[in-house]
Design a protein around this motif. Sequence first.
Motif, short mmCIF file in Angstrom:
data_model
loop_
_atom_site.label_atom_id
_atom_site.label_comp_id
_atom_site.label_asym_id
_atom_site.label_seq_id
_atom_site.Cartn_x
_atom_site.Cartn_y
_atom_site.Cartn_z
N LYS A 119 6.70 35.02 33.27
CA LYS A 119 7.58 35.07 34.44
C LYS A 119 7.24 36.28 35.32
N LYS A 120 6.90 37.39 34.67
CA LYS A 120 6.53 38.60 35.41
C LYS A 120 5.22 38.37 36.18
N ILE A 121 4.29 37.67 35.57
CA ILE A 121 3.03 37.36 36.23
C ILE A 121 3.29 36.44 37.42
N PHE A 122 4.15 35.45 37.23
CA PHE A 122 4.45 34.48 38.28
C PHE A 122 5.17 35.14 39.46
N ASN A 123 6.12 36.01 39.17
CA ASN A 123 6.89 36.66 40.24
C ASN A 123 6.10 37.73 40.98
N ARG A 133 11.75 34.65 45.95
CA ARG A 133 10.29 34.74 45.86
C ARG A 133 9.58 33.99 46.99
N GLU A 134 9.90 32.71 47.17
CA GLU A 134 9.23 31.88 48.17
C GLU A 134 9.41 32.45 49.58
N LEU A 135 10.65 32.81 49.90
CA LEU A 135 10.95 33.35 51.23
C LEU A 135 10.22 34.67 51.45
N PHE A 136 10.21 35.52 50.43
CA PHE A 136 9.56 36.82 50.58
C PHE A 136 8.07 36.66 50.85
N TYR A 137 7.38 35.86 50.04
CA TYR A 137 5.93 35.74 50.20
C TYR A 137 5.55 35.05 51.51
N SER A 138 6.36 34.10 51.93
CA SER A 138 6.13 33.44 53.22
C SER A 138 6.25 34.45 54.36
N SER A 139 7.30 35.25 54.31
CA SER A 139 7.52 36.27 55.35
C SER A 139 6.47 37.37 55.29
N TYR A 140 6.10 37.75 54.07
CA TYR A 140 5.10 38.79 53.89
C TYR A 140 3.76 38.38 54.51
N LEU A 141 3.34 37.15 54.22
CA LEU A 141 2.08 36.67 54.77
C LEU A 141 2.11 36.61 56.29
N GLN A 142 3.23 36.13 56.83
CA GLN A 142 3.35 36.03 58.28
C GLN A 142 3.27 37.40 58.93
N THR A 143 3.96 38.37 58.34
CA THR A 143 3.95 39.74 58.87
C THR A 143 2.56 40.34 58.75
N TYR A 144 1.90 40.11 57.60
CA TYR A 144 0.56 40.64 57.37
C TYR A 144 -0.43 40.08 58.39
N LEU A 145 -0.34 38.79 58.64
CA LEU A 145 -1.26 38.15 59.57
C LEU A 145 -1.00 38.57 61.02
N ALA A 189 -0.17 33.43 43.01
CA ALA A 189 0.47 32.19 42.54
C ALA A 189 1.07 31.43 43.72
N TYR A 190 1.66 32.16 44.65
CA TYR A 190 2.24 31.53 45.84
C TYR A 190 1.14 30.87 46.68
N LEU A 191 0.05 31.56 46.88
CA LEU A 191 -1.05 31.06 47.71
C LEU A 191 -1.74 29.85 47.07
N THR A 192 -1.75 29.80 45.73
CA THR A 192 -2.40 28.68 45.04
C THR A 192 -1.39 27.58 44.71
N ARG A 193 -0.18 27.70 45.28
CA ARG A 193 0.84 26.66 45.23
C ARG A 193 1.32 26.31 43.83
N HIS A 194 1.48 27.33 43.00
CA HIS A 194 2.13 27.15 41.71
C HIS A 194 3.63 27.33 41.94
N ALA A 195 4.38 26.27 41.76
CA ALA A 195 5.80 26.28 42.13
C ALA A 195 6.70 26.96 41.09
N THR A 196 6.28 26.95 39.83
CA THR A 196 7.09 27.55 38.77
C THR A 196 6.19 28.28 37.79
N ALA A 197 6.81 29.15 36.98
CA ALA A 197 6.05 29.85 35.95
C ALA A 197 5.50 28.87 34.92
#
Length: 258
Positions: free
Chosen positions: A20-24, A38-50, A139-147
């Motif tokens: 779970k720690k690896i997944f998060n 998790r999903e919202l954070f990584y989506s926002s993070y990528l958008q901000t980064y780009l 994990a988010y970028l490779t579309r793994h939805a759950t641990a």
Amino acid sequence: GRQFLHDLQRSWSPCLNKLKKIFNGSYPAVVVNNGENRELFYSSYLQTYLERDVRFATEVENLILFKNFIAAVAARTAQLLNYSDLSADVGISDKTAKKWLSVLEMSGLVYILQPYYNNFTKRISKTPKMYFLDTGLAAYLTRHATAEQLEVSYMNGAFLETYVLCEILKSYWLNAKEAPLYFYRASAKKEIDFIIDCGPTTYAIEIKKTAMPTLKAAKNFDVLDSLKKNIGKKVILSLSEKIMPLSHEVVSIPISLL
């Protein structure tokens, strides 16, 4: 029967927690909320980064292609770096792939691990390996939805290796030190996951996704003889619950202790 299932669940709980720690991942905003956002954070993070970091700080013009490139890199974490494969998958030139990877490296998203060699080793791969520096984002970028989905994925071993690398790097970086970390790949395709070169003594680490490691897991360590170095304790990082000596020279250490 119930007692057996209870004991089995209890014995695997450290592994499940680690999964779970690896997944998060390790970003504080995700860790503090136990992965709920998790999903919202990584989506926002990528958008901000780009939009902010990449668009204004580099010469990247096509952000859609660049985002696809980041995902392609995440899908290759813990693999030998191959610019031709990366460029072909994304539809860019090798030159652009090299430039964009340097952007990710400078941004702290990617780490390039160099092979270990010295004057005594002539037949060795000099191609580096590429690692994503946060397993949650990968994990988010490779579309793994759950641990659980990540656990049964063909990438689970690569993610475990990436997690270990990140934890070793953090232990050095938190002490303001450069990590003397490498990997070793002999011509016979025998590979040691990590080499830590501490000057007079060199340490070797192999990662095994098993809770019951045996001395067979140490079979690749014999390639270390060609290094002509003082080799310290050889370590098997495994899913076991306790430290276990496998021989006079080899010890198994739980990944959960990292």
